[in-house]
Enzyme design. Sequence first.
Site, PDB file in Angstrom:
ATOM      1  N   TRP A 101       9.852  -7.904  37.809  1.00  0.00           N
ATOM      2  CA  TRP A 101      11.250  -8.209  38.110  1.00  0.00           C
ATOM      3  C   TRP A 101      12.176  -7.077  37.687  1.00  0.00           C
ATOM      4  CZ3 TRP A 101      12.140 -11.110  41.900  1.00  0.00           C
ATOM      5  CH2 TRP A 101      11.290 -12.171  42.202  1.00  0.00           C
ATOM      6  N   ASP A 173      18.484  -9.880  32.674  1.00  0.00           N
ATOM      7  CA  ASP A 173      18.035 -10.906  33.613  1.00  0.00           C
ATOM      8  C   ASP A 173      17.279 -11.983  32.834  1.00  0.00           C
ATOM      9  OD1 ASP A 173      16.818 -12.460  35.503  1.00  0.00           O
ATOM     10  OD2 ASP A 173      15.709 -10.828  36.481  1.00  0.00           O
ATOM     11  N   LYS A 197      14.507 -22.339  37.165  1.00  0.00           N
ATOM     12  CA  LYS A 197      13.392 -22.378  36.210  1.00  0.00           C
ATOM     13  C   LYS A 197      13.772 -23.251  35.015  1.00  0.00           C
ATOM     14  CE  LYS A 197      12.680 -17.910  38.049  1.00  0.00           C
ATOM     15  NZ  LYS A 197      11.492 -18.112  38.861  1.00  0.00           N
TER      16      LYS A 197
END
Length: 361
Positions: A101, A173, A197
Amino acid sequence: AQVFNFSSGPAMLPADVLKQAQQELCDWRGLGTSVMEVSHRGKAFIQVAEEAEQDLRDLLNIPSSYKVLFCHGGGRGQFSAVPLNILGGRTTADYVDAGYWAASAIKEAKKYCTPNVIDARITVDGRRAVRAMSEWTLSADAAYLHYCPNETIDGVAINETPNFSPEVVVAADFSSTILSAPLDVTRFGVIYAGAQKNIGPAGLSIVIVREDLLGKAHASCPSILDYSVLNDNGSMFNTPPTFAWYLSGLVFKWLKQQGGLAAMDSVNQQKAALLYEVIDNSDFYRNDVAPANRSRMNVPFQLADSALDALFLEESFSAGLHALKGHRVVGGMRASIYNAMPLEGVRALTEFMVDFERRRG
Ligand code: PLP
């Protein structure tokens, strides 16, 4: 039998939250309609929005000098929003690469600047690990430093709290780790996370941004990604994802009832310890991340004999243990054990793993 969903996202929501949403679905607050059908500008929804923000502020202890934005566009939307909002005329930013990511954020940032990439992927005793923050070489002209504290796919975490000099703007992030443990927001300039999530359903992303970083967006920044525009409009510049916002608000209240983030941290540590212990005590299962960088949220593991993968997935699914297939990039298995996964779910998984090894090992 009870189903435990180990999906990395969209992930399990707390059962109590889903029950409440189900009860309220067709007749929310006695209005005779669902929350999805009321105006986001009406009194009833504004109350939901404000309470959700306050509950999130309480949970994370967010100072008033930080703005909280409820946005569209997911985690990836923020890969663009961060440079578009805070480059502030500079041409570079420091980007730490420690996994899939972080690398994806770098790829996107290249559209707007020339990132200084800090390769933090290292190997310790033959296992994947991340270079310590003290070894990150920052560049003098960077507008900010970006990193991803929990790599959802790699199962790698950066558990250190940033402690750079005050002028370093840290953007992070937190998509797959926000709300899993207490967090010192003041160490960051921007924190962002896709909701799907640890927060709520997909469709919502949350940005926590220090107010002095507002008002610096590039002229070409789309209004719907512009932090100042979103802030000036109470995150309602365009129609917000109201149902996701409402459900996330219910999750925040549920988290408070659980005892807040210190309580979640304690359960999350227990869950992760239990799972890694079973993996480490066996030659049948393997996790190749160095202990200091193991994720508490996403636990990838391999079977020594990958020919048994399909059978493992078939039998675990039948046992009510869903979505254990690893990401296509990594293969093997992955158990995501976010806040909504109860300890009993991880116990059920570890019991299944021990039994599967006994029968097939
Ligand atoms: N960042 C992290 C750490 C993620 O885990 C994900 C998705 O899994 C993303 C970003 C991308 O999020 P989205 O799909 O909401 O754009």
